[in-house]
Scaffold this active site. Structure first.
Site, mmCIF file in Angstrom:
data_model
loop_
_atom_site.group_PDB
_atom_site.id
_atom_site.type_symbol
_atom_site.label_atom_id
_atom_site.label_comp_id
_atom_site.label_asym_id
_atom_site.label_seq_id
_atom_site.Cartn_x
_atom_site.Cartn_y
_atom_site.Cartn_z
ATOM 1 N N ASP A 1 0.847 -1.190 0.000
ATOM 2 C CA ASP A 1 0.000 0.000 0.000
ATOM 3 C C ASP A 1 0.887 1.246 0.000
ATOM 4 O OD1 ASP A 1 -3.249 0.352 1.039
ATOM 5 O OD2 ASP A 1 -1.951 2.116 0.938
ATOM 6 N N LEU B 1 -0.136 4.047 1.112
ATOM 7 C CA LEU B 1 -0.619 4.893 2.229
ATOM 8 C C LEU B 1 -0.940 6.303 1.741
ATOM 9 C CD1 LEU B 1 1.639 3.681 5.198
ATOM 10 C CD2 LEU B 1 -0.618 2.865 4.497
ATOM 11 N N ASP C 1 4.334 2.109 -4.242
ATOM 12 C CA ASP C 1 3.359 2.667 -5.179
ATOM 13 C C ASP C 1 3.250 1.737 -6.400
ATOM 14 O OD1 ASP C 1 1.978 4.227 -6.992
ATOM 15 O OD2 ASP C 1 3.036 6.069 -6.457
ATOM 16 N N ALA D 1 -6.457 1.374 -5.471
ATOM 17 C CA ALA D 1 -7.074 2.238 -6.493
ATOM 18 C C ALA D 1 -7.356 3.600 -5.890
ATOM 19 C CB ALA D 1 -8.395 1.627 -6.977
ATOM 20 N N THR E 1 -3.014 5.534 -11.200
ATOM 21 C CA THR E 1 -3.092 4.393 -10.269
ATOM 22 C C THR E 1 -3.927 3.253 -10.844
ATOM 23 O OG1 THR E 1 -2.682 5.651 -8.260
ATOM 24 C CG2 THR E 1 -4.032 3.683 -8.025
ATOM 25 N N THR F 1 -15.644 -2.839 -9.926
ATOM 26 C CA THR F 1 -16.859 -2.198 -9.424
ATOM 27 C C THR F 1 -18.031 -2.350 -10.399
ATOM 28 O OG1 THR F 1 -17.803 -0.008 -8.980
ATOM 29 C CG2 THR F 1 -15.946 -0.051 -10.456
ATOM 30 N N ASP F 2 -19.247 -2.237 -9.872
ATOM 31 C CA ASP F 2 -20.428 -2.278 -10.754
ATOM 32 C C ASP F 2 -20.544 -0.998 -11.588
ATOM 33 O OD1 ASP F 2 -21.195 -0.485 -8.741
ATOM 34 O OD2 ASP F 2 -23.055 -1.516 -8.240
ATOM 35 N N GLU F 3 -19.777 0.058 -11.208
ATOM 36 C CA GLU F 3 -19.914 1.330 -11.936
ATOM 37 C C GLU F 3 -19.462 1.233 -13.385
ATOM 38 O OE1 GLU F 3 -18.908 4.922 -9.975
ATOM 39 O OE2 GLU F 3 -19.537 4.194 -8.028
ATOM 40 N N TYR G 1 -13.637 7.982 -12.789
ATOM 41 C CA TYR G 1 -13.340 6.815 -11.937
ATOM 42 C C TYR G 1 -13.773 5.524 -12.634
ATOM 43 C CZ TYR G 1 -14.302 3.201 -8.453
ATOM 44 O OH TYR G 1 -14.378 1.987 -7.788
HETATM 45 P P1 NAD Z 1 -9.984 2.990 -0.559
HETATM 46 O O1 NAD Z 1 -9.859 4.289 -1.277
HETATM 47 O O2 NAD Z 1 -10.560 2.953 0.808
HETATM 48 O O3 NAD Z 1 -8.540 2.304 -0.455
HETATM 49 C C1 NAD Z 1 -7.635 2.290 -1.520
HETATM 50 C C2 NAD Z 1 -6.283 1.845 -0.968
HETATM 51 O O4 NAD Z 1 -5.360 1.798 -2.061
HETATM 52 C C3 NAD Z 1 -5.700 2.790 0.081
HETATM 53 O O5 NAD Z 1 -5.165 2.055 1.159
HETATM 54 C C4 NAD Z 1 -4.604 3.531 -0.678
HETATM 55 O O6 NAD Z 1 -3.529 3.949 0.150
HETATM 56 C C5 NAD Z 1 -4.165 2.469 -1.683
HETATM 57 N N1 NAD Z 1 -3.572 3.063 -2.882
HETATM 58 C C6 NAD Z 1 -4.081 4.077 -3.628
HETATM 59 N N2 NAD Z 1 -3.227 4.376 -4.646
HETATM 60 C C7 NAD Z 1 -2.190 3.504 -4.536
HETATM 61 C C8 NAD Z 1 -1.014 3.307 -5.300
HETATM 62 N N3 NAD Z 1 -0.735 4.077 -6.364
HETATM 63 N N4 NAD Z 1 -0.163 2.323 -4.917
HETATM 64 C C9 NAD Z 1 -0.436 1.556 -3.844
HETATM 65 N N5 NAD Z 1 -1.520 1.714 -3.078
HETATM 66 C C10 NAD Z 1 -2.402 2.677 -3.418
HETATM 67 O O7 NAD Z 1 -10.775 2.038 -1.547
HETATM 68 P P2 NAD Z 1 -11.880 0.921 -1.251
HETATM 69 O O8 NAD Z 1 -13.191 1.572 -1.154
HETATM 70 O O9 NAD Z 1 -11.382 0.049 -0.178
HETATM 71 O O10 NAD Z 1 -11.835 0.137 -2.642
HETATM 72 C C11 NAD Z 1 -10.894 -0.908 -2.857
HETATM 73 C C12 NAD Z 1 -11.101 -1.477 -4.251
HETATM 74 O O11 NAD Z 1 -12.424 -1.987 -4.371
HETATM 75 C C13 NAD Z 1 -10.934 -0.450 -5.356
HETATM 76 O O12 NAD Z 1 -10.279 -1.080 -6.426
HETATM 77 C C14 NAD Z 1 -12.363 -0.065 -5.727
HETATM 78 O O13 NAD Z 1 -12.429 0.320 -7.085
HETATM 79 C C15 NAD Z 1 -13.074 -1.372 -5.482
HETATM 80 N N6 NAD Z 1 -14.503 -1.255 -5.115
HETATM 81 C C16 NAD Z 1 -14.894 -0.432 -4.096
HETATM 82 C C17 NAD Z 1 -16.245 -0.396 -3.720
HETATM 83 C C18 NAD Z 1 -16.719 0.478 -2.591
HETATM 84 O O14 NAD Z 1 -17.937 0.589 -2.381
HETATM 85 N N7 NAD Z 1 -15.850 1.093 -1.801
HETATM 86 C C19 NAD Z 1 -17.178 -1.183 -4.402
HETATM 87 C C20 NAD Z 1 -16.720 -1.995 -5.461
HETATM 88 C C21 NAD Z 1 -15.395 -2.038 -5.796
HETATM 89 O O1 DAU Z 2 -20.867 1.083 -6.791
HETATM 90 C C1 DAU Z 2 -19.578 0.845 -6.301
HETATM 91 C C2 DAU Z 2 -18.884 2.159 -6.043
HETATM 92 O O2 DAU Z 2 -19.509 2.716 -4.895
HETATM 93 C C3 DAU Z 2 -17.382 2.018 -5.835
HETATM 94 O O3 DAU Z 2 -16.800 1.532 -7.014
HETATM 95 C C4 DAU Z 2 -16.771 3.356 -5.439
HETATM 96 O O4 DAU Z 2 -15.390 3.189 -5.155
HETATM 97 C C5 DAU Z 2 -17.479 3.867 -4.214
HETATM 98 O O5 DAU Z 2 -16.971 5.136 -3.861
HETATM 99 C C6 DAU Z 2 -18.993 3.952 -4.448
HETATM 100 O O6 DAU Z 2 -19.310 4.988 -5.411
HETATM 101 P P1 DAU Z 2 -20.568 5.971 -5.219
HETATM 102 O O7 DAU Z 2 -20.321 7.184 -5.999
HETATM 103 O O8 DAU Z 2 -21.837 5.237 -5.446
HETATM 104 O O9 DAU Z 2 -20.438 6.236 -3.619
HETATM 105 P P2 DAU Z 2 -20.585 7.576 -2.754
HETATM 106 O O10 DAU Z 2 -20.581 7.134 -1.317
HETATM 107 O O11 DAU Z 2 -19.619 8.609 -3.152
HETATM 108 O O12 DAU Z 2 -22.036 8.071 -3.125
HETATM 109 C C7 DAU Z 2 -23.170 7.264 -2.897
HETATM 110 C C8 DAU Z 2 -24.396 8.040 -3.369
HETATM 111 O O13 DAU Z 2 -24.592 9.164 -2.483
HETATM 112 C C9 DAU Z 2 -24.238 8.622 -4.763
HETATM 113 O O14 DAU Z 2 -25.502 8.617 -5.418
HETATM 114 C C10 DAU Z 2 -23.819 10.070 -4.511
HETATM 115 C C11 DAU Z 2 -24.516 10.408 -3.197
HETATM 116 N N1 DAU Z 2 -23.817 11.381 -2.330
HETATM 117 C C12 DAU Z 2 -22.504 11.157 -2.027
HETATM 118 C C13 DAU Z 2 -21.807 12.041 -1.243
HETATM 119 C C14 DAU Z 2 -20.342 11.803 -0.914
HETATM 120 C C15 DAU Z 2 -24.488 12.486 -1.819
HETATM 121 O O15 DAU Z 2 -25.697 12.670 -2.069
HETATM 122 N N2 DAU Z 2 -23.787 13.365 -1.041
HETATM 123 C C16 DAU Z 2 -22.474 13.200 -0.731
HETATM 124 O O16 DAU Z 2 -21.895 14.066 -0.028
#
Ligand code: NAD
Ligand code: DAU
Length: 347
Positions: A33, A35, A59, A83, A100, A130-132, A155
């Site tokens: 990581d 960090l 990195d 990511a 990244t 991700t589903d996005e 993203y």
């Molecule tokens: P996060 O942002 O909480 O964590 C990302 C981690 O990656 C951090 O620890 C950061 O330090 C590390 N990182 C970032 N850039 C880096 C680099 N260049 N080299 C090494 N380390 C690096 O993310 P998350 O929400 O835990 O998501 C993790 C993975 O799951 C991502 O690939 C994201 O696309 C995917 N994902 C997230 C969600 C969600 O809802 N959070 C849903 C579906 C998929």
């Molecule tokens: O679907 C999976 C994805 O979910 C992951 O791949 C992404 O890493 C993760 O960040 C998340 O993306 P979203 O954009 O869906 O999550 P977020 O929490 O940013 O937003 C959730 C919903 O809430 C979205 O419709 C935007 C809205 N929102 C978000 C924020 C931060 C608000 O209305 N106000 C806010 O301040």
């Protein structure tokens, strides 16, 4: 196996690392990581002294470093989560996401290929996506593994690109891979820039809850430990060169979710009913905001028997309790540069 988990200090990554370290003592777990602002080693305090856990600070964009650690540790498996993950940040700085999420992923693929190319058997590159990448749904329908990619934010475009590279390495070089595309996660250790942890923090602080647009956007929410369990299953039992969708069967319009969160927080904080809802403030919409995500997780359910184990009400309560009991964690991550980010994004 020697397993490299990238992004293990982040939200989902820390739950995956903990699960692998505890449940698979036969594997050596290497958490790589950089960090960034989102990575936090405090997330892994409880496993950092385990003999099968190792931390590497680095990195994934640095190809020389990545090649060096693959040569040194001879990883047999990679679970790639590192990511840039926040959609709003991708709108202000798309290139950081290309670096990244795209370059970083290709560096890992190249390094794995270089040490595995003579014998791909018993090797696995697991890409967490991700589903996005599927874009936005209308009022009906669900994302299937066969749904065409149609990303709308920088993203999701960067994640789609990295998915394509992983598949292309499978077709072109025979790289053994699996990809999973998951819906929105929530739970402990979630950085408070995303909807649920941001709003928990703002409710605690009596700050406005900035709901984008009309609040009618819909997401499918999954408790993070259920995602980590799915990753474990797919890593060990998923079929090679396959994609699996992972979701919560749990769709919520943002505004309904926020109201539920407000009600639960009022109870936990001993505030009178309706107090937190008064903080709801409708603000300017996110550009390119996807209307609705919803996953059909039938394939992983049928092939591997996975399904969510935690209901949304249980998961949300566990999450709120975690934030209320980990005030120091919250204070540490919301000081310093977080304040600048917040001012820039919301004022
Ligand atoms: P996060 O942002 O909480 O964590 C990302 C981690 O990656 C951090 O620890 C950061 O330090 C590390 N990182 C970032 N850039 C880096 C680099 N260049 N080299 C090494 N380390 C690096 O993310 P998350 O929400 O835990 O998501 C993790 C993975 O799951 C991502 O690939 C994201 O696309 C995917 N994902 C997230 C969600 C969600 O809802 N959070 C849903 C579906 C998929
Ligand atoms: O679907 C999976 C994805 O979910 C992951 O791949 C992404 O890493 C993760 O960040 C998340 O993306 P979203 O954009 O869906 O999550 P977020 O929490 O940013 O937003 C959730 C919903 O809430 C979205 O419709 C935007 C809205 N929102 C978000 C924020 C931060 C608000 O209305 N106000 C806010 O301040």
């Amino acid at each position: 196996m020697n397993i490299l988990i990238t992004g293990g200090a982040g939200f989902i990554g820390s739950h995956v690392v903990r699960r692998f370290v505890k449940n698979h003592p036969q594997h050596n777990i290497y958490n790589l990581d950089a960090l960034t602002y989102a990575g936090n080693l405090e997330n892994l305090r409880d496993v950092e002294k385990s003999s099968n856990y190792h931390f590497l600070k680095g990195d994934i964009v640095d190809a020389n470093y990545i090649n060096e650690i693959f040569n040194t540790y001879q990883f047999d498996g990679v679970i790639h989560l590192a990511a840039e993950s926040h959609v709003d940040r991708s709108i202000t700085d798309p290139l950081a996401f290309v670096k990244t999420n795209v370059f970083g992923t290709v560096n890992l693929l190249n390094a794995a290929k270089a040490i595995w190319v003579d014998d791909f058997s018993e090797k696995r590159f697991y890409h967490v996506s991700t589903d996005e990448v599927y874009g936005s749904l209308g009022a009906d329908g669900l994302f299937l593994e066969t749904t065409a990619y149609d990303p709308n934010s920088p993203y999701s475009a960067s994640k789609a690109s990295s998915d394509h590279f992983v598949r292309a390495y499978g077709e072109t070089y025979g790289m053994p891979y699996v990809i999973t595309n998951c819906s929105n996660n929530y739970g402990p250790n979630h950085f408070p820039e995303k909807l649920i942890p941001l709003f928990i923090n703002n409710i605690i602080e009596n700050q406005p809850l900035p709901v984008y647009g009309d609040g009618k956007y819909t997401r499918d929410w999954l408790f993070v430990e259920d995602h980590a369990r799915a990753i474990d299953l797919v890593f060990h039992k998923g079929r090679n060169h396959e994609t699996y969708n992972i979701g919560g069967f749990n769709e919520w319009q943002n505004i309904d979710l926020v109201k539920l969160l407000c009600q639960q927080m009022d109870v936990k904080l001993g505030r009178s009913e309706g107090t937190s809802e008064k903080l709801i403030t409708y603000v300017k919409d996110r550009p390119g905001h996807d209307l609705r995500y919803a996953i059909d997780a039938g394939k992983i359910n049928k092939e591997l028997g996975w399904e969510p184990s935690v209901t949304f009400e249980q998961g949300l309560e566990k999450t709120i309790d975690w934030y209320l009991n980990n005030e120091e964690w919250l204070n540490n991550v919301t000081s310093g540069s977080y304040q600048e980010y917040y001012q820039k994004m919301y004022n």
